[in-house]
Design an enzyme around this catalytic site. Structure first.
Site, PDB file in Angstrom:
ATOM      1  N   ASN A 197      -8.323  -0.202   4.497  1.00 32.66           N
ATOM      2  CA  ASN A 197      -9.193   0.006   3.330  1.00 32.66           C
ATOM      3  C   ASN A 197      -8.880   1.355   2.697  1.00 32.66           C
ATOM      4  O   ASN A 197      -7.994   2.073   3.154  1.00 32.66           O
ATOM      5  CB  ASN A 197     -10.667  -0.111   3.731  1.00 32.66           C
ATOM      6  CG  ASN A 197     -11.034   0.888   4.806  1.00 32.66           C
ATOM      7  OD1 ASN A 197     -10.932   2.083   4.620  1.00 32.66           O
ATOM      8  ND2 ASN A 197     -11.427   0.375   5.963  1.00 32.66           N
ATOM      9  N   LYS A 254       8.381  -9.399  12.974  1.00 25.92           N
ATOM     10  CA  LYS A 254       8.090  -9.382  11.543  1.00 25.92           C
ATOM     11  C   LYS A 254       7.987 -10.817  11.018  1.00 25.92           C
ATOM     12  O   LYS A 254       8.889 -11.632  11.262  1.00 25.92           O
ATOM     13  CB  LYS A 254       9.197  -8.620  10.800  1.00 25.92           C
ATOM     14  CG  LYS A 254       8.893  -8.456   9.334  1.00 25.92           C
ATOM     15  CD  LYS A 254      10.017  -7.750   8.609  1.00 25.92           C
ATOM     16  CE  LYS A 254       9.748  -7.773   7.119  1.00 25.92           C
ATOM     17  NZ  LYS A 254      10.932  -7.505   6.345  1.00 25.92           N
TER      18      LYS A 254
END
Ligand code: CTP
Length: 397
Positions: free
Chosen positions: A209, A286
């Protein structure tokens, strides 16, 4: 009774310094004064010596040195409080860079950083607002220097604007107020959490955030200045601090660290913006962009405050923050009750001039006894100090 060292640099406001000296002397303090070469053109050593009953220190220290008398070191040690007033743009710039080319700036460098230092800038408006001066002031403020900001008024150059040194009475009150706040949290153990948490998706990506950590760091640093024994637990943040920081990454990391430390604290302040959800299955490798859509299953993180409230000891004070984009007061009060808090600090995250990543904030503090305090927009350090004083008032009943 304190030893007050006043460093005067060369600005017209130097003529007000005898009044400032008198205020401290009347309050029972001892005062010594350093004048820069230019300051001595605005106010005479004789006036200050007569008032303070102490010798005034001038810039001949570099040439007039005796082996027993190292003035900048002796003065820095003697002083309990150092006030630089007026502080010119030039002196402020030297302080920011650590240049020690006169007695005043050498004493500044020799003065222990943990002792209180105040500066009262005074200069022309353009000089004050020049990005160089703004940067320099921010730099020294971050190092813990207290800045008593100038006010608007008619300046010596006949301009009207910001840059006039505060009146001696206001400087005196600001210094005394600050010092009385210094011991307010003596003997208390305070844990502050700050910054965002991050929740991994794979080795490259994460969910987080916008929290910068500035509010939490400001609270932790202010709590230290106010005498508390502070533990700062921070999510990823680039902020610098002189405090020891325990760095954590995810919400679960933060909860685990807090579980170990919380029992021992008197006050817990959760300023961290904890991620509410995490990825259920973090990929070890990944994730490739092989398909057009990527579906992540997010599961709820534990509510740290709620979990810790289950083991809260009698007498401990838990303070939460409420980051709200709407119905600020209602939502904050609801969180105060749901998380079993003593106090909650509500801030409006929709306003761009405050909150996330800003140096400013404006908050409303509610406590469980029903009180409500609005703290108007100000620098986060000032907001931090007012929140901490409110917590102390709550503890005192
Ligand atoms: N908090 C917490 N654990 C979480 C989420 C938040 O302890 N998993 C704490 C925060 O540190 C803050 C307070 O709870 O002190 C309120 O956080 P906020 O993000 O405003 O609210 P949430 O409880 O996350 O609720 P919502 O996101 O629905 O507003």
């Amino acid at each position: 009774m304190s030893n007050i060292l006043i460093g005067v640099s060369g600005g017209i406001a130097a003529y007000k310094i005898p009044i400032l000296c008198r205020k401290f002397i009347q309050a029972g303090d001892s005062v010594k004064v350093i004048l820069t070469e230019n300051a001595a053109k605005f106010v005479t050593p004789l006036t200050l010596e007569t008032l303070t009953k102490n010798r005034v220190y001038l810039d001949d220290f570099l040439t007039d040195i005796s082996p027993r008398d190292i003035e900048h070191i002796d003065l820095a040690e003697w002083a309990d409080i150092f006030i630089i007033a007026p502080a010119t743009a030039n002196t402020i710039a030297k302080m920011a860079c650590g240049i020690a080319d006169n007695l005043l700036t050498s004493t500044y460098l020799a003065y222990k950083t943990e002792k209180p230092l105040f500066i009262c800038p005074a200069m022309n408006t353009n000089m004050y607002q020049n990005p160089a001066t703004v940067d320099n002031l921010n730099k020294i403020a971050q190092r813990g220097v207290n800045i008593i900001s100038p006010i608007e008024g008619e300046l010596a150059c006949k301009d009207v604007g910001i840059g006039k040194m505060q009146e001696p009475e206001i400087i005196f009150e600001a210094v005394k107020d600050k010092l009385s706040a210094c011991n307010v949290l003596n003997g208390l153990k305070v844990i502050v959490t700050a910054g965002p948490t991050i929740e991994d998706i794979d080795p490259v990506r994460y969910i987080s955030n916008r929290s910068s950590g500035k509010m939490g760091y400001a609270i932790a640093e202010m709590a230290k200045k106010m005498g508390a024994d502070v533990t700062l637990i921070s999510g990823p943040s680039n902020l610098k601090t002189s405090l020891n920081v325990t760095k954590v990454k995810s919400a679960i990391n933060m909860l685990n660290v807090l579980k170990q430390k919380v029992e021992d604290c008197d006050i817990l302040i959760m300023a961290a913006a904890v991620a509410d959800y995490r990825v259920e299955n973090i990929s070890d490798i990944k994730i490739k962009k092989s398909s057009n859509e990527l579906h992540l299953k997010l599961i709820k993180n534990p509510d740290i405050l709620f979990e810790l409230s289950k083991v809260k000891r009698e007498g401990q004070v838990f303070v939460g923050f409420a980051a709200e984009s709407n119905d600020l007061e209602e939502n904050a009060v609801l969180k105060l009750k749901m998380k079993n808090l003593d106090m909650i600090v509500a801030n409006d995250i929709k306003r761009e001039d405050i909150a996330f990543d800003s140096d400013y904030n404006e908050v409303i503090v509610f406590n469980k006894k029903g009180s409500k305090l609005t703290i108007k927009k100000d620098k986060k350090e000032v907001i931090a100090e007012k929140i901490l004083k409110e917590i102390k008032a709550y503890i005192n009943g």
